[in-house]
Design an enzyme around this catalytic site. Sequence first.
Site, PDB file in Angstrom:
ATOM      1  N   CYS A  18      39.854  33.711  33.080  1.00 57.54           N
ATOM      2  CA  CYS A  18      40.799  34.481  32.256  1.00 57.54           C
ATOM      3  C   CYS A  18      41.933  33.524  31.898  1.00 57.54           C
ATOM      4  CB  CYS A  18      41.261  35.751  33.167  1.00 57.54           C
ATOM      5  SG  CYS A  18      40.223  36.601  33.868  1.00 57.54           S
TER       6      CYS A  18
ATOM      7  N   HIS B 221      47.255  37.291  28.914  1.00 58.23           N
ATOM      8  CA  HIS B 221      46.194  37.789  29.211  1.00 58.23           C
ATOM      9  C   HIS B 221      46.140  39.387  29.695  1.00 58.23           C
ATOM     10  CE1 HIS B 221      42.399  38.567  31.263  1.00 58.23           C
ATOM     11  NE2 HIS B 221      42.775  38.506  32.377  1.00 58.23           N
TER      12      HIS B 221
ATOM     13  N   ASN C  28      40.055  44.333  30.430  1.00 58.17           N
ATOM     14  CA  ASN C  28      39.990  42.998  30.592  1.00 58.17           C
ATOM     15  C   ASN C  28      38.808  42.085  29.966  1.00 58.17           C
ATOM     16  OD1 ASN C  28      40.206  40.353  31.598  1.00 58.17           O
ATOM     17  ND2 ASN C  28      40.892  41.276  33.656  1.00 58.17           N
TER      18      ASN C  28
HETATM   19  O1  UT7 Z   1      41.557  38.978  35.096  1.00 56.71           O
HETATM   20  C1  UT7 Z   1      41.741  38.272  36.039  1.00 56.71           C
HETATM   21  C2  UT7 Z   1      43.119  38.860  36.526  1.00 56.71           C
HETATM   22  N1  UT7 Z   1      42.861  40.139  37.235  1.00 56.71           N
HETATM   23  C3  UT7 Z   1      43.695  40.817  37.590  1.00 56.71           C
HETATM   24  O2  UT7 Z   1      44.928  40.540  37.093  1.00 56.71           O
HETATM   25  C4  UT7 Z   1      43.856  42.115  38.368  1.00 56.71           C
HETATM   26  C5  UT7 Z   1      44.940  42.298  39.301  1.00 56.71           C
HETATM   27  N2  UT7 Z   1      44.800  43.313  40.105  1.00 56.71           N
HETATM   28  C6  UT7 Z   1      44.937  44.603  39.625  1.00 56.71           C
HETATM   29  O3  UT7 Z   1      44.981  44.839  38.461  1.00 56.71           O
HETATM   30  C7  UT7 Z   1      44.815  45.927  40.512  1.00 56.71           C
HETATM   31  O4  UT7 Z   1      45.045  45.299  41.754  1.00 56.71           O
HETATM   32  C8  UT7 Z   1      43.875  46.662  40.423  1.00 56.71           C
HETATM   33  C9  UT7 Z   1      43.826  47.497  39.204  1.00 56.71           C
HETATM   34  C10 UT7 Z   1      42.240  45.977  40.568  1.00 56.71           C
HETATM   35  C11 UT7 Z   1      43.776  47.735  41.790  1.00 56.71           C
HETATM   36  O5  UT7 Z   1      44.890  48.446  41.516  1.00 56.71           O
HETATM   37  P1  UT7 Z   1      45.954  48.550  42.949  1.00 56.71           P
HETATM   38  O6  UT7 Z   1      47.001  49.381  42.671  1.00 56.71           O
HETATM   39  O7  UT7 Z   1      46.343  47.361  43.682  1.00 56.71           O
HETATM   40  O8  UT7 Z   1      44.950  49.671  43.891  1.00 56.71           O
HETATM   41  P2  UT7 Z   1      44.456  49.280  45.444  1.00 56.71           P
HETATM   42  O9  UT7 Z   1      43.339  48.228  45.337  1.00 56.71           O
HETATM   43  O10 UT7 Z   1      45.595  49.151  46.346  1.00 56.71           O
HETATM   44  O11 UT7 Z   1      43.658  50.629  45.597  1.00 56.71           O
HETATM   45  C12 UT7 Z   1      44.462  52.005  45.878  1.00 56.71           C
HETATM   46  C13 UT7 Z   1      43.584  52.988  45.969  1.00 56.71           C
HETATM   47  C14 UT7 Z   1      42.369  53.049  47.002  1.00 56.71           C
HETATM   48  O12 UT7 Z   1      42.000  53.944  47.665  1.00 56.71           O
HETATM   49  P3  UT7 Z   1      42.794  54.040  49.215  1.00 56.71           P
HETATM   50  O13 UT7 Z   1      42.321  53.023  50.190  1.00 56.71           O
HETATM   51  O14 UT7 Z   1      44.395  53.892  49.015  1.00 56.71           O
HETATM   52  O15 UT7 Z   1      42.366  55.453  49.631  1.00 56.71           O
HETATM   53  C15 UT7 Z   1      41.246  52.466  46.130  1.00 56.71           C
HETATM   54  O16 UT7 Z   1      39.994  52.765  47.020  1.00 56.71           O
HETATM   55  O17 UT7 Z   1      42.565  53.396  44.648  1.00 56.71           O
HETATM   56  C16 UT7 Z   1      41.336  53.366  45.093  1.00 56.71           C
HETATM   57  N3  UT7 Z   1      40.685  52.972  43.682  1.00 56.71           N
HETATM   58  C17 UT7 Z   1      40.258  53.774  42.984  1.00 56.71           C
HETATM   59  N4  UT7 Z   1      39.986  55.081  42.860  1.00 56.71           N
HETATM   60  C18 UT7 Z   1      39.621  55.760  41.821  1.00 56.71           C
HETATM   61  C19 UT7 Z   1      40.187  51.721  43.608  1.00 56.71           C
HETATM   62  N5  UT7 Z   1      39.578  51.655  42.437  1.00 56.71           N
HETATM   63  C20 UT7 Z   1      39.476  52.972  41.959  1.00 56.71           C
HETATM   64  C21 UT7 Z   1      39.076  53.647  40.927  1.00 56.71           C
HETATM   65  N6  UT7 Z   1      38.746  54.885  40.782  1.00 56.71           N
HETATM   66  N7  UT7 Z   1      38.186  52.821  39.966  1.00 56.71           N
END
Ligand code: UT7
Length: 325
Positions: free
Chosen positions: A119, A252, A282
């Site tokens: 990215c 980005h 993205n």
């Molecule tokens: O391009 C390269 C750079 N990439 C990035 O910059 C990505 C950086 N990371 C992010 O943008 C975020 O970490 C994400 C968008 C990937 C995830 O967001 P988050 O706030 O860190 O969520 P999380 O991983 O802590 O997950 C929170 C909850 C989890 O459930 P529990 O364990 O709290 O019950 C996940 O299972 O959200 C759940 N979850 C979803 N729920 C519904 C994860 N993905 C989904 C989904 N739909 N698609």
Amino acid sequence: MQRFSRITGTGSYLPPARLSNADMVARLAGQGIETSDDWIVERTGIRARHFAAAGVNSSDLAAEACRRALEAARLKPEDIDLIIVATSTPDMVFPSTACILQNKLGANGCPAFDVQAVCSGFVYALSVADAMIQNASASKALVVGAEVFSRILDFKDRTTCVLFGDGAGAVVLEASDRPGILATDLHADGRYVDILCTPGHVAEGGVLGDPLLKMDGQAVFKLAVGVLEESARAVLAKAGRQEAEIDWLIPHQANIRIMQSTAKKLKLPMEKVMVTVDQHGNTSAASIPLALDAGVRAGKIKPGDLLMLEGVGGGFTWGAVLLNF
Ligand code: UT7
């Protein structure tokens, strides 16, 4: 007289198939995987993404974006003397997508190569092109970010498959006696290879290892917010400029929360941040030139504006380019 590089044209292309979050919810539900528009919008800011049709590759999206950038710069393909493509989803293992693009454009003869910095690829490619123009190795370059991330998404992993999309963006970078690019700042830290990767590789007549994208989202998020601030400050210091002078931050486009955090740290209002993640998702190396072109064509980004382009992604890689548009 000192030789600088300057953007003289921008272009972009999105494949026609647009998938809203509702479309993704339905697609994943068909596989027994639950997600929601609310979760995707709240956690990422994404509302839609585009996916390329089967058989349409990064070079095809790149060619469309380049034709538009060339038209904006009032140049013909044969005027170009350097092509750099940033991509992590190349058409082939080799030759480079840049060579395939070169032939599609009819710009054969000049040097053409790919840059692989995920990215951060576009800021890497732009920095390399800037250096080659400054040292007179090139005068009129096409710098492109092009991706078909839909090909490497694991549609059984809701934590990643809702985030990415396909597309391409391009700029024409020309030699100038007036500074366009003012400073660049690039970094990588290979200790973090595993937090964002597509580990499969071609060997023994097939793909060995998993060919689908893996990401530890929280680890990437934490690293991203820190390094984006550092790189922004570094590039401003190199150019002797202040954060308040920035007209547009073009980060980005991965997650609106990362962009809000960067803007806050730089004391920039969100009105000065170019946001396309809501409509494009993205698109990895394509995201910055797509956002730049969207801003230019909407009449928001104007000649003379001070732009801060910032990339971050797998590797771990990151960097910034400060320029007068
Ligand atoms: O391009 C390269 C750079 N990439 C990035 O910059 C990505 C950086 N990371 C992010 O943008 C975020 O970490 C994400 C968008 C990937 C995830 O967001 P988050 O706030 O860190 O969520 P999380 O991983 O802590 O997950 C929170 C909850 C989890 O459930 P529990 O364990 O709290 O019950 C996940 O299972 O959200 C759940 N979850 C979803 N729920 C519904 C994860 N993905 C989904 C989904 N739909 N698609």
